[in-house]
Each structure stands twice: as structure tokens, then as C-alpha cells.
Scaffold this active site. Structure first.
Site, mmCIF file in Angstrom:
data_model
loop_
_atom_site.group_PDB
_atom_site.id
_atom_site.type_symbol
_atom_site.label_atom_id
_atom_site.label_comp_id
_atom_site.label_asym_id
_atom_site.label_seq_id
_atom_site.Cartn_x
_atom_site.Cartn_y
_atom_site.Cartn_z
ATOM 1 N N SER A 142 -15.094 1.830 0.427
ATOM 2 C CA SER A 142 -14.889 0.460 0.904
ATOM 3 C C SER A 142 -16.108 -0.049 1.673
ATOM 4 O O SER A 142 -16.796 0.720 2.350
ATOM 5 C CB SER A 142 -13.673 0.440 1.835
ATOM 6 N N TYR A 158 -17.022 -6.575 -0.371
ATOM 7 C CA TYR A 158 -16.484 -7.836 0.140
ATOM 8 C C TYR A 158 -17.673 -8.780 0.249
ATOM 9 O O TYR A 158 -18.709 -8.397 0.820
ATOM 10 C CB TYR A 158 -15.871 -7.660 1.528
ATOM 11 N N LYS A 218 -11.062 -6.768 -8.504
ATOM 12 C CA LYS A 218 -9.830 -6.252 -7.899
ATOM 13 C C LYS A 218 -9.109 -7.365 -7.142
ATOM 14 O O LYS A 218 -9.742 -8.143 -6.424
ATOM 15 C CB LYS A 218 -10.200 -5.119 -6.940
ATOM 16 N N HIS A 245 -3.298 -6.030 -3.023
ATOM 17 C CA HIS A 245 -3.908 -5.356 -1.871
ATOM 18 C C HIS A 245 -2.882 -4.448 -1.175
ATOM 19 O O HIS A 245 -2.877 -4.280 0.040
ATOM 20 C CB HIS A 245 -4.443 -6.397 -0.877
ATOM 21 N N THR A 251 -13.798 -7.098 -4.616
ATOM 22 C CA THR A 251 -12.441 -7.471 -4.194
ATOM 23 C C THR A 251 -12.365 -8.972 -3.961
ATOM 24 O O THR A 251 -13.160 -9.532 -3.203
ATOM 25 C CB THR A 251 -12.045 -6.689 -2.925
HETATM 26 C C1 LIG Z 1 -5.357 1.365 4.947
HETATM 27 C C2 LIG Z 1 -5.808 0.531 3.791
HETATM 28 C C3 LIG Z 1 -7.064 -0.064 3.821
HETATM 29 C C4 LIG Z 1 -7.507 -0.801 2.730
HETATM 30 N N1 LIG Z 1 -8.786 -1.304 2.727
HETATM 31 C C5 LIG Z 1 -9.251 -1.913 1.616
HETATM 32 C C6 LIG Z 1 -10.611 -2.310 1.552
HETATM 33 O O1 LIG Z 1 -11.394 -2.090 2.453
HETATM 34 N N2 LIG Z 1 -11.018 -2.946 0.407
HETATM 35 C C7 LIG Z 1 -10.164 -3.188 -0.642
HETATM 36 O O2 LIG Z 1 -10.584 -3.767 -1.644
HETATM 37 N N3 LIG Z 1 -8.876 -2.806 -0.593
HETATM 38 C C8 LIG Z 1 -8.401 -2.168 0.503
HETATM 39 N N4 LIG Z 1 -7.106 -1.744 0.541
HETATM 40 C C9 LIG Z 1 -6.239 -1.958 -0.631
HETATM 41 C C10 LIG Z 1 -6.330 -0.755 -1.584
HETATM 42 O O3 LIG Z 1 -7.587 -0.703 -2.193
HETATM 43 C C11 LIG Z 1 -5.249 -0.815 -2.671
HETATM 44 O O4 LIG Z 1 -5.292 -2.066 -3.297
HETATM 45 C C12 LIG Z 1 -3.851 -0.554 -2.122
HETATM 46 O O5 LIG Z 1 -3.877 0.457 -1.141
HETATM 47 C C13 LIG Z 1 -2.894 -0.141 -3.240
HETATM 48 O O6 LIG Z 1 -1.607 0.063 -2.758
HETATM 49 P P1 LIG Z 1 -1.025 1.508 -2.325
HETATM 50 O O7 LIG Z 1 -1.596 1.795 -0.967
HETATM 51 O O8 LIG Z 1 0.436 1.277 -2.290
HETATM 52 O O9 LIG Z 1 -1.482 2.519 -3.336
HETATM 53 C C14 LIG Z 1 -6.647 -1.002 1.623
HETATM 54 C C15 LIG Z 1 -5.386 -0.404 1.603
HETATM 55 C C16 LIG Z 1 -4.961 0.358 2.665
HETATM 56 C C17 LIG Z 1 -3.603 1.013 2.619
#
Ligand SMILES: Cc1cc2nc3c(=O)[nH]c(=O)nc-3n(C[C@H](O)[C@H](O)[C@H](O)COP(=O)(O)O)c2cc1C
Length: 378
Positions: A107, A130, A252, A276, A156
Site C-alpha cells: 500500500s 493513491y 481497484k 474497499h 485505487t
Molecule cells: C486495514 C485495512 C487497510 C486497507 N488499506 C488499503 C490501502 O491502503 N489501499 C487500498 O487500496 N486498499 C486498502 N484496503 C482495502 C483492501 O485492499 C481490500 O480492498 C479489502 O481489505 C478487501 O476486503 P477484506 O478485508 O474483507 O478481504 C484496506 C483494507 C483494510 C482491512
């Protein structure tokens, strides 16, 4: 080590080990968490079709994602603050993924920097971008990812503005983590986390060093995001990113068929159908419900992946049945990391792979690539 048989076990161990503010940051969603729950509930409502009398002796979970050979159709999604669950968490997760043979996505909002992770693994990983208002800085992140040998860029699109996560505000989540009167008691009961994370040299945003004043609280961090992340982000910018990057581009945060068509037009190699993980637009439909219409709209022109709510191999197969060619997992591996560090991420991947393999067989299939709506009951 306790007997761990499923992702929920890893979640429970992480809940007990990791400081509450960090665990809740991983675990929870935005606003009333309607979409967070819908992601799980809609996956669980899909009944698999049991078949018998089929030779399922030789099976394969192998496939490809954006031209990369993968051990199973599961990549590690970008997860901000990963390195606050376990010191150097991004390096450890990337290593576990590499050993297992699945892609790891770093990330923008990681604790370890692009260069830290590149120094800790010997195969290419993916970088998630981002787009910031300061295009010079966004361009420099792309350059750094190229220099580090990243083999795909995940752009994203669904966090041009941040949805509120009530829990983070109530917990006073801060980066780097701060001990306050309110958190000290919790941390006293989490000595393993405290020794490991609080003593680590990496506790702030590795990629943004010098750009972000230490976020004393989440309010400051949210304000920083509001000031830096670019709400004008449009398809024109996707073109700009694609040109600068020049390699495999994954978009994404697509949840609508019209946006999926635009992604095809923009020349993406793959899209991730995603809300997300229920952390942005609360009230949005679950990603699994959005999937079939998007698959129809894309007409096989580019790869369609799904994330949101995947906690088992059964869930992976449900997503493949509805037309995704692969999936991403966020929380499932973050729980593993919080529970046991690198071993926990490896364990999360092993659990999902075994479940996927057995489920495939019980549905009468030998190859994940053969999954279709025919393996679901109406
Ligand atoms: C703690 C956390 C931080 C996240 N940070 C980002 C991020 O920095 N960039 C991003 O594109 N998605 C981020 N996401 C979304 C994840 O990439 C992903 O879309 C999501 O976790 C999928 O759902 P799941 O946790 O149920 O598998 C984050 C998700 C979580 C749980």
C-alpha cells in the site's frame, strides 16, 4: 501454538494480541458497517452444488493473474498500516506471499517503504497507488515502484475522499501509535505486541517520510488525507498514470458496470471489483453482488477480480463461480500477521488453499479454471 483451523481462529488470536486501536482499524468498516456485513452475508448466501461420481484425484489451484503464474487465484490486497500489526509486517507478508507463490501488493500507506520491501524479498511485488494532489509526488512514487522492480501497479480509485470509520475516531488511532491514558491499560495486556511494534524503528508511513507530519491522531491523519488525496481524480488521470507507469495496470475499487466499461477503455489489464472491504461507501452493494453484472459488461476483454469478505477457500470458489478469474484478500492475511507474524500470513494462505482444493473436489471439479455458475445452486 494453538490449533488453528480457520481464518476466524487467526482473527481471535490477533484480537487478543494486537493493540485495540490497530485491531479495530483492520477489523471494522465505515459508518454503520452495512456494506462490511453485506460482503460476508452475500458470500455466505451462495450455496455450492455438491457433485459425486466424478474422478477428482488430480487437482490444480494454479492459474495466472495479470500474466503472473500464481499458486492459487488469491493475491494479498494493499493494507495500510500493516507494519503496526507486527513490526516490519509488510516485509514479512511479502515474504510469506513470495514463498507461497501469490502476489503481494504494498500500500501507499504502508509502514515499510517500497525500498524496505524491495530489500527484503527477491521477487517482484506489486505497488498500490493513491493519487495525491501533488502530481510530482505521485509521479515520484511511480518512479520508485519502477526502480524497485514492481511488476504491476494497482491504482485505487475508491478513496478519492475518505469514508468515516467511527471506531478509529473513538479509539484515537494515531500513527505512530501513541500511549495515552486511555490506551495504556489495553497495551499492558498486549505485551507481545508492545515489545514488538513499539520498539520497532519503523512506526510511521514509510513511503511518505517528510511529507506527512506525525499524525498525532486519526483526526490529523484524516485531515492530511483530505488535504493530500485528490478528489478531482478522473479517468484522464488514469491515462496519465498508465503512461507514466508503462507496465501492468490494475484498477481497484470498481463496483459499477459503467465504470468497468470505462476501465476497459482506459486500457487496464485487470479490475478489482471492490468496495474497499466495506470501509468507504457504506450502503453500497456487496462486491459479490456487483460481480455478475460487471463480468457481463467487461465481456472477457480484461481480467475481473474480486475482493471483500473473503475468509475461506469456499469464498474464493464462490467468486470464481460468479465469473471472477481471481480474488484478493485483505483482513484474512492481516489477522494472520497480527496473530503470528510471517508464519501467520503463511498459515492464512495455507488454510485458504486447502479449503479451496477440497471444496473444488466436492463440487466435482479438478481445476479452478473450470469454476462456473454451474457449481452454484439457485
Ligand atoms: C486495514 C485495512 C487497510 C486497507 N488499506 C488499503 C490501502 O491502503 N489501499 C487500498 O487500496 N486498499 C486498502 N484496503 C482495502 C483492501 O485492499 C481490500 O480492498 C479489502 O481489505 C478487501 O476486503 P477484506 O478485508 O474483507 O478481504 C484496506 C483494507 C483494510 C482491512
Amino acid at each position: 501454538m494453538p490449533v488453528v483451523t480457520c481464518i476466524e481462529d487467526l482473527r481471535e488470536i490477533a484480537r487478543k494480541r494486537v493493540a485495540r486501536a490497530i485491531f479495530d482499524y483492520v477489523d471494522r468498516g465505515s459508518y454503520a458497517e452495512y456494506t462490511l456485513r453485506a460482503n460476508r452475508a452475500d458470500l455466505e448466501s451462495l450455496a455450492l452444488r455438491q457433485r459425486v461420481g466424478v474422478d477428482v484425484d488430480k487437482r490444480s489451484t494454479r492459474t495466472t493473474m495479470a500474466g503472473h503464474d500464481v499458486a492459487m487465484p488469491v493475491a494479498l490486497a494493499p493494507v495500510g498500516l500493516t507494519g503496526l500489526n507486527w513490526a516490519d509486517g509488510e516485509i514479512l507478508a511479502a515474504r510469506a506471499a513470495q514463498r507461497f507463490g501469490v502476489p503481494y501488493t504494498l500500500s501507499t500507506m504502508s509502514i515499510c517503504s517500497i525500498e524496505d520491501v524491495a530489500g527484503g524479498v527477491d521477487k517482484p511485488f506489486w505497488f498500490q497507488l493513491y493519487v495525491m494532489r501533488d502530481r510530482g509526488f505521485s509521479a515520484s512514487l511511480i518512479e520508485r515502484a519502477k526502480k524497485a522492480g514492481c511488476s504491476a501497479l494497482v491504482l485505487t480509485l475508491d478513496l478519492q475522499i475518505q469514508g468515516q470509520r467511527h471506531r478509529d475516531l473513538k479509539n484515537g488511532l494515531a500513527v505512530p501509535p501513541k500511549l495515552t491514558a486511555a490506551t495504556v491499560l489495553d497495551v499492558l495486556f498486549k505485551p507481545s505486541w508492545a515489545f514488538n511494534v513499539l520498539q520497532s524503528k519503523r512506526k510511521s508511513f514509510g513511503n511518505l517520510e517528510g511529507r506527512i507530519p506525525d499524525a498525532k491522531s486519526l483526526t490529523t491523519l484524516s485531515q492530511w488525507i483530505a488535504g493530500q488525496f485528490d478528489p478531482t481524480l478522473s479517468w484522464k488521470d488514469v491515462e496519465w498514470v498508465k503512461k507514466l507507469w508503462g507496465g501492468k495496470l490494475i484498477l481497484k475499487g470498481i463496483l459499477d458496470p459503467e465504470d468497468a466499461k470505462a476501465a476497459v477503455q482506459a486500457g487496464a489489464d485487470a479490475i478489482v471489483v471492490s468496495n474497499h472491504g466495506g470501509r468507504q461507501l457504506d450502503g453500497a452493494i456487496s462486491s459479490i453482488r456487483a460481480l455478475p453484472e460487471i463480468v457481463d459488461a467487461v465481456k472477457g476483454q480484461i481480467e475481473v477480480w474480486l475482493d471483500g469478505g473473503i475468509r475461506s477457500g469456499q469464498d474464493v470458489l464462490r467468486a470464481l463461480a460468479l465469473g471472477a478469474s481471481a480474488t484478493m484478500i485483505g483482513r484474512a492475511y492481516a489477522y494472520g500477521l497480527g496473530a503470528f507474524g510471517e508464519k501467520g500470513v503463511a498459515l492464512a494462505l495455507e488454510l485458504i488453499e486447502k479449503e479451496l482444493d477440497v471444496t473444488l473436489a466436492l463440487c466435482g471439479l479438478r481445476d479452478v479454471k473450470d469454476a462456473s455458475p454451474a457449481i452454484l445452486r439457485a
